[in-house]
Write a protein that holds these residues in place. Structure first.
Motif, PDB file in Angstrom:
ATOM      1  N   PRO A   1       0.870  -1.347  -0.179  1.00  0.00           N
ATOM      2  CA  PRO A   1       0.083   0.017  -0.165  1.00  0.00           C
ATOM      3  C   PRO A   1       0.603   1.802   0.086  1.00  0.00           C
ATOM      4  CG  PRO A   1      -0.567  -1.631   2.135  1.00  0.00           C
ATOM      5  CD  PRO A   1       0.457  -1.588   1.483  1.00  0.00           C
ATOM      6  N   LYS A   2       2.039   1.362   0.784  1.00  0.00           N
ATOM      7  CA  LYS A   2       2.753   2.480   0.702  1.00  0.00           C
ATOM      8  C   LYS A   2       3.394   3.192  -0.196  1.00  0.00           C
ATOM      9  CE  LYS A   2       4.253   2.206   5.570  1.00  0.00           C
ATOM     10  NZ  LYS A   2       5.678   2.278   6.306  1.00  0.00           N
ATOM     11  N   GLU A   3       3.947   1.454  -1.127  1.00  0.00           N
ATOM     12  CA  GLU A   3       4.348   1.561  -2.585  1.00  0.00           C
ATOM     13  C   GLU A   3       3.025   2.594  -3.478  1.00  0.00           C
ATOM     14  OE1 GLU A   3       7.423   2.091  -5.550  1.00  0.00           O
ATOM     15  OE2 GLU A   3       7.474   2.266  -3.662  1.00  0.00           O
ATOM     16  N   VAL A   4       2.508   2.336  -3.803  1.00  0.00           N
ATOM     17  CA  VAL A   4       1.057   2.505  -4.752  1.00  0.00           C
ATOM     18  C   VAL A   4       0.638   4.022  -3.988  1.00  0.00           C
ATOM     19  CG1 VAL A   4      -1.438   2.194  -4.893  1.00  0.00           C
ATOM     20  CG2 VAL A   4      -0.064  -0.245  -4.205  1.00  0.00           C
ATOM     21  N   ARG A   5       1.082   3.904  -3.006  1.00  0.00           N
ATOM     22  CA  ARG A   5       0.450   5.721  -2.843  1.00  0.00           C
ATOM     23  C   ARG A   5       1.758   6.410  -3.145  1.00  0.00           C
ATOM     24  NH1 ARG A   5      -1.398   3.347   2.487  1.00  0.00           N
ATOM     25  NH2 ARG A   5       0.195   3.851   3.487  1.00  0.00           N
ATOM     26  N   ARG A   6       2.618   5.762  -3.083  1.00  0.00           N
ATOM     27  CA  ARG A   6       4.218   6.454  -2.892  1.00  0.00           C
ATOM     28  C   ARG A   6       3.964   6.769  -5.117  1.00  0.00           C
ATOM     29  NH1 ARG A   6       8.383   6.277  -6.333  1.00  0.00           N
ATOM     30  NH2 ARG A   6       8.490   4.020  -6.120  1.00  0.00           N
ATOM     31  N   LEU A   7       3.546   5.547  -5.578  1.00  0.00           N
ATOM     32  CA  LEU A   7       3.173   5.946  -7.064  1.00  0.00           C
ATOM     33  C   LEU A   7       2.039   6.736  -7.678  1.00  0.00           C
ATOM     34  CD1 LEU A   7       3.825   2.355  -8.008  1.00  0.00           C
ATOM     35  CD2 LEU A   7       5.824   4.532  -8.932  1.00  0.00           C
ATOM     36  N   ARG A   8       1.005   6.949  -6.595  1.00  0.00           N
ATOM     37  CA  ARG A   8       0.140   7.655  -7.036  1.00  0.00           C
ATOM     38  C   ARG A   8       0.714   9.289  -6.827  1.00  0.00           C
ATOM     39  NH1 ARG A   8      -3.413   6.313  -3.402  1.00  0.00           N
ATOM     40  NH2 ARG A   8      -3.856   4.304  -4.186  1.00  0.00           N
ATOM     41  N   ALA A   9       0.987   9.177  -6.030  1.00  0.00           N
ATOM     42  CA  ALA A   9       1.429  11.330  -6.025  1.00  0.00           C
ATOM     43  C   ALA A   9       2.661  11.462  -6.759  1.00  0.00           C
ATOM     44  CB  ALA A   9       2.141  10.455  -4.112  1.00  0.00           C
ATOM     45  N   ALA A  10       3.575  10.119  -7.436  1.00  0.00           N
ATOM     46  CA  ALA A  10       4.571  10.753  -8.195  1.00  0.00           C
ATOM     47  C   ALA A  10       3.512  11.352  -9.428  1.00  0.00           C
ATOM     48  CB  ALA A  10       5.452   9.687  -8.349  1.00  0.00           C
ATOM     49  N   LYS A  11       2.811  10.577 -10.032  1.00  0.00           N
ATOM     50  CA  LYS A  11       1.776  10.808 -11.147  1.00  0.00           C
ATOM     51  C   LYS A  11       1.078  11.704 -11.028  1.00  0.00           C
ATOM     52  CE  LYS A  11      -1.621   8.423 -13.909  1.00  0.00           C
ATOM     53  NZ  LYS A  11      -2.061   7.032 -14.032  1.00  0.00           N
ATOM     54  N   ALA A  12       0.701  11.726  -9.570  1.00  0.00           N
ATOM     55  CA  ALA A  12      -0.356  12.964 -10.100  1.00  0.00           C
ATOM     56  C   ALA A  12       1.084  14.640  -9.735  1.00  0.00           C
ATOM     57  CB  ALA A  12      -1.067  14.109  -8.307  1.00  0.00           C
TER      58      ALA A  12
END
Length: 107
Positions: free
Chosen positions: A88-99
């Motif tokens: 879940p932490k990696e998914v949030r990190r990737l989502r934040a980077a994409k945004a």
């Protein structure tokens, strides 16, 4: 709530996939550990593709870490958890980077 070893204990074993869920009512000898109770439930016949000896377990939504030594208690609902497909932490990190990238490109 200690019960004599010759008594049987009524428990439930639960496992769910995205497509279906199974709840089994099982009687096991008092003193049986969680992991052994899951294996004795026969749930592996319903989901032969799952390695139940390795899955995380919980009781009523609370993860149990000592599944090999903690004895079941009458009325326990043992939940078998599927392994996480993504951290879940990696998914949030990737989502934040994409945004952040989208903000840079748009403005």
């Amino acid at each position: 709530m200690n019960e004599p070893n010759n008594c049987m204990v009524e428990i439930e074993v639960v496992y769910a996939t995205a497509e279906r869920q199974v709840l089994l009512a099982v009687s096991v000898p008092a003193g049986t550990c969680l992991r052994a109770a899951v294996l004795a439930s026969g749930i592996d016949a319903q989901f032969p593709e799952v390695a139940f000896a390795d899955c995380p377990l919980g009781i009523f939504g609370k993860v149990v870490t000592d599944t090999e030594t903690r004895p079941v208690q009458s009325g326990d609902r043992i939940e078998i958890y599927r392994p996480l497909l993504a951290d879940p932490k990696e998914v949030r990190r990737l989502r934040a980077a994409k945004a952040a990238l989208a903000r840079q490109q748009n403005g």
